[in-house]
Design an enzyme around this catalytic site. Structure first.
Site, mmCIF file in Angstrom:
data_model
loop_
_atom_site.group_PDB
_atom_site.id
_atom_site.type_symbol
_atom_site.label_atom_id
_atom_site.label_comp_id
_atom_site.label_asym_id
_atom_site.label_seq_id
_atom_site.Cartn_x
_atom_site.Cartn_y
_atom_site.Cartn_z
ATOM 1 N N ARG A 24 0.845 -1.176 -0.003
ATOM 2 C CA ARG A 24 0.038 -0.064 0.197
ATOM 3 C C ARG A 24 1.098 1.196 0.042
ATOM 4 O O ARG A 24 1.892 1.335 0.598
ATOM 5 C CB ARG A 24 -0.810 -0.101 1.140
ATOM 6 N N HIS A 79 -2.162 0.605 -9.588
ATOM 7 C CA HIS A 79 -2.776 -0.425 -8.577
ATOM 8 C C HIS A 79 -3.277 -1.484 -9.836
ATOM 9 O O HIS A 79 -4.470 -1.781 -9.488
ATOM 10 C CB HIS A 79 -3.800 0.303 -7.942
HETATM 11 P P1 NDP Z 1 -1.739 -12.034 4.062
HETATM 12 O O1 NDP Z 1 -2.612 -11.630 5.098
HETATM 13 O O2 NDP Z 1 -1.921 -13.492 3.553
HETATM 14 O O3 NDP Z 1 -0.279 -11.876 4.572
HETATM 15 C C1 NDP Z 1 0.267 -10.895 5.265
HETATM 16 C C2 NDP Z 1 1.647 -11.063 5.623
HETATM 17 O O4 NDP Z 1 2.032 -9.587 6.156
HETATM 18 C C3 NDP Z 1 1.743 -12.021 6.598
HETATM 19 O O5 NDP Z 1 2.907 -12.785 6.347
HETATM 20 C C4 NDP Z 1 1.963 -11.007 8.031
HETATM 21 O O6 NDP Z 1 2.524 -11.703 9.024
HETATM 22 C C5 NDP Z 1 2.739 -10.122 7.641
HETATM 23 N N1 NDP Z 1 2.668 -8.952 8.224
HETATM 24 C C6 NDP Z 1 3.803 -8.025 9.051
HETATM 25 N N2 NDP Z 1 3.299 -7.085 9.729
HETATM 26 C C7 NDP Z 1 1.979 -7.330 9.761
HETATM 27 C C8 NDP Z 1 1.004 -6.444 10.289
HETATM 28 N N3 NDP Z 1 1.295 -5.528 11.235
HETATM 29 N N4 NDP Z 1 -0.321 -6.746 10.407
HETATM 30 C C9 NDP Z 1 -0.656 -7.978 9.470
HETATM 31 N N5 NDP Z 1 0.330 -8.630 8.727
HETATM 32 C C10 NDP Z 1 1.417 -8.321 8.808
HETATM 33 O O7 NDP Z 1 -1.920 -10.995 2.934
HETATM 34 P P2 NDP Z 1 -1.962 -11.210 1.261
HETATM 35 O O8 NDP Z 1 -0.581 -11.663 1.136
HETATM 36 O O9 NDP Z 1 -3.110 -11.718 0.936
HETATM 37 O O10 NDP Z 1 -1.842 -9.588 0.911
HETATM 38 C C11 NDP Z 1 -1.080 -8.426 1.253
HETATM 39 C C12 NDP Z 1 -1.326 -7.082 0.904
HETATM 40 O O11 NDP Z 1 -0.986 -7.283 -0.550
HETATM 41 C C13 NDP Z 1 -2.627 -6.671 0.976
HETATM 42 O O12 NDP Z 1 -2.894 -6.643 2.228
HETATM 43 C C14 NDP Z 1 -2.683 -5.734 -0.053
HETATM 44 O O13 NDP Z 1 -2.477 -4.476 0.716
HETATM 45 C C15 NDP Z 1 -1.541 -5.989 -0.920
HETATM 46 N N6 NDP Z 1 -2.467 -6.517 -2.320
HETATM 47 C C16 NDP Z 1 -1.802 -5.474 -3.338
HETATM 48 C C17 NDP Z 1 -2.571 -5.858 -4.585
HETATM 49 C C18 NDP Z 1 -2.261 -5.077 -5.609
HETATM 50 O O14 NDP Z 1 -2.776 -5.148 -6.712
HETATM 51 N N7 NDP Z 1 -1.011 -4.207 -5.672
HETATM 52 C C19 NDP Z 1 -3.611 -6.866 -4.708
HETATM 53 C C20 NDP Z 1 -3.604 -7.679 -3.588
HETATM 54 C C21 NDP Z 1 -3.317 -7.342 -2.419
HETATM 55 P P3 NDP Z 1 2.099 -13.287 9.627
HETATM 56 O O15 NDP Z 1 2.230 -14.072 8.705
HETATM 57 O O16 NDP Z 1 3.167 -13.066 10.817
HETATM 58 O O17 NDP Z 1 0.600 -12.723 10.275
HETATM 59 C C1 OXD Z 2 -5.865 -5.084 -3.231
HETATM 60 C C2 OXD Z 2 -6.492 -6.043 -4.554
HETATM 61 O O1 OXD Z 2 -5.943 -5.345 -2.161
HETATM 62 O O2 OXD Z 2 -6.728 -5.376 -5.465
HETATM 63 O O3 OXD Z 2 -5.149 -4.339 -3.657
HETATM 64 O O4 OXD Z 2 -7.164 -7.060 -4.232
#
Ligand code: NDP
Ligand code: OXD
Length: 303
Positions: free
Chosen positions: A218, A266
């Site tokens: 983000r 994005h």
């Molecule tokens: P997950 O919830 O599966 O994984 C999150 C990871 O971040 C985990 O390894 C988690 O650690 C870690 N983490 C570290 N610090 C924190 C914290 N403070 N709070 C929560 N988690 C933390 O998420 P996804 O892999 O599905 O997605 C990650 C992010 O990618 C989304 O939230 C979004 O912002 C972004 N995204 C972007 C997209 C785009 O088009 N650019 C599309 C989709 C998602 P732990 O395993 O130890 O909990």
């Molecule tokens: C996001 C998505 O979370 O596109 O960014 O799913």
């Protein structure tokens, strides 16, 4: 039970027949709601301001993987994020593309092309180049495995430091050694109170000189002024950003024209309509049967 759909019309056209076949009522758009009390599920990216209009609402389903833009849910309403598997694959592909683009100096070559200049630079090997991936969740793990398959020396960082087969994962107290080894740093973290503004000047100071940055998490996790200073000082060489704060960046923002930065709007992922619908149907079934809701978000921890 009825699901209120507040997303794009072209997606509604894919969802409708699937919901009809499953015998679940689906209403498209708030204007067509005749009985707010019938709405038990709501699908959206950003919800309407007053969710109390729907007294029997049970679950809000996010069309995206990130839920940082969701407000706190009213008492008794649960929040789920889509588990459409295509999201992980799409973001994995974008991250691999971005990593390779920075690794193979594409910002430099794109600049040279604009100037009509033909000039080679040393060609680096992926093998052994140290990549650090922050966020080892659904997307991060997949990206890490693919990058490792290309020969990169990949390590991960997550809140828990939970083990991932074949990849060294640093935990909360391992951030400094993790950054010190990250020649290419990738952010795939969710936006939370802890990750907001994480990538600032002191963070960049811990990376190897000339490191490269990929952000698909983000925009609010990245201090853009600190990024500019780090680029100007040579601390960072280049960056590829799929997310910014705000989105889009304002007209005239320095990053639009900076040759060291590549920006995409994005587009890491866009949830596949059919996959999103199938997940939402699973959520409706789970609610009906009282089983665990797939993609349930822990609202107290936000994740
Ligand atoms: P997950 O919830 O599966 O994984 C999150 C990871 O971040 C985990 O390894 C988690 O650690 C870690 N983490 C570290 N610090 C924190 C914290 N403070 N709070 C929560 N988690 C933390 O998420 P996804 O892999 O599905 O997605 C990650 C992010 O990618 C989304 O939230 C979004 O912002 C972004 N995204 C972007 C997209 C785009 O088009 N650019 C599309 C989709 C998602 P732990 O395993 O130890 O909990
Ligand atoms: C996001 C998505 O979370 O596109 O960014 O799913």
């Amino acid at each position: 039970m009825a699901l209120l759909f507040l997303s794009l019309p072209e997606r509604a056209a894919v969802w409708k027949p699937l919901f009809e076949a499953a015998g679940v009522e689906m209403i498209v758009g708030e204007a067509t709601v005749t009985d707010p009390a019938a709405i038990t599920h709501l699908v959206c990216w950003v919800p309407p301001k007053d969710l109390r209009r729907y007294p029997n609402l049970q679950v809000v389903i996010s069309t995206g993987a990130g839920v940082d833009y969701m407000p706190p849910m009213p008492e008794g309403v649960q929040l789920a994020r889509t588990l459409a598997p295509g999201i992980e694959e799409m973001v994995r592909d974008w991250v691999v593309m971005a990593t390779l683009m920075l690794h193979r100096e594409m910002p430099v070559y794109l600049g040279q092309q604009r100037e009509g200049r033909w000039q080679t630079r040393p060609v680096p090997l992926a093998r052994g180049t140290r990549v650090g991936l922050m966020g080892m969740g659904r997307i991060g793990r997949l990206a890490a495995e693919t990058l490792r398959g290309l020969g990169f020396d990949v390590a991960g960082w997550s809140r828990s430091g939970r083990a991932v087969s074949g990849i060294e994962v640093f935990g909360a107290d391992g951030m400094d050694p993790f950054l010190a080894r990250s020649e290419i740093l990738i952010c795939l973290l969710p936006l939370t109170a802890e990750t907001r503004g994480l990538m600032d000047a002191s963070f960049f100071a811990k990376l190897p000189e000339g490191a490269k940055l990929v952000n698909a998490g983000r925009g609010a996790q990245l201090d853009m002024a600190a990024l500019k200073r780090a680029l100007d000082a040579g601390r960072l060489a280049s960056a590829m950003l799929d997310v910014t704060e705000p989105e889009p960046l304002p007209e005239g923002h320095w990053a639009w024209d900076d040759p060291r930065i590549v920006i995409t709007p994005h587009v890491g992922a866009s949830t596949d309509a059919r996959e999103g619908a199938l997940h939402a149907l699973d959520v409706v079934r789970a609610t009906r049967e009282g089983t665990e809701i797939p993609g349930l978000v822990d609202q107290l921890r936000k994740y």
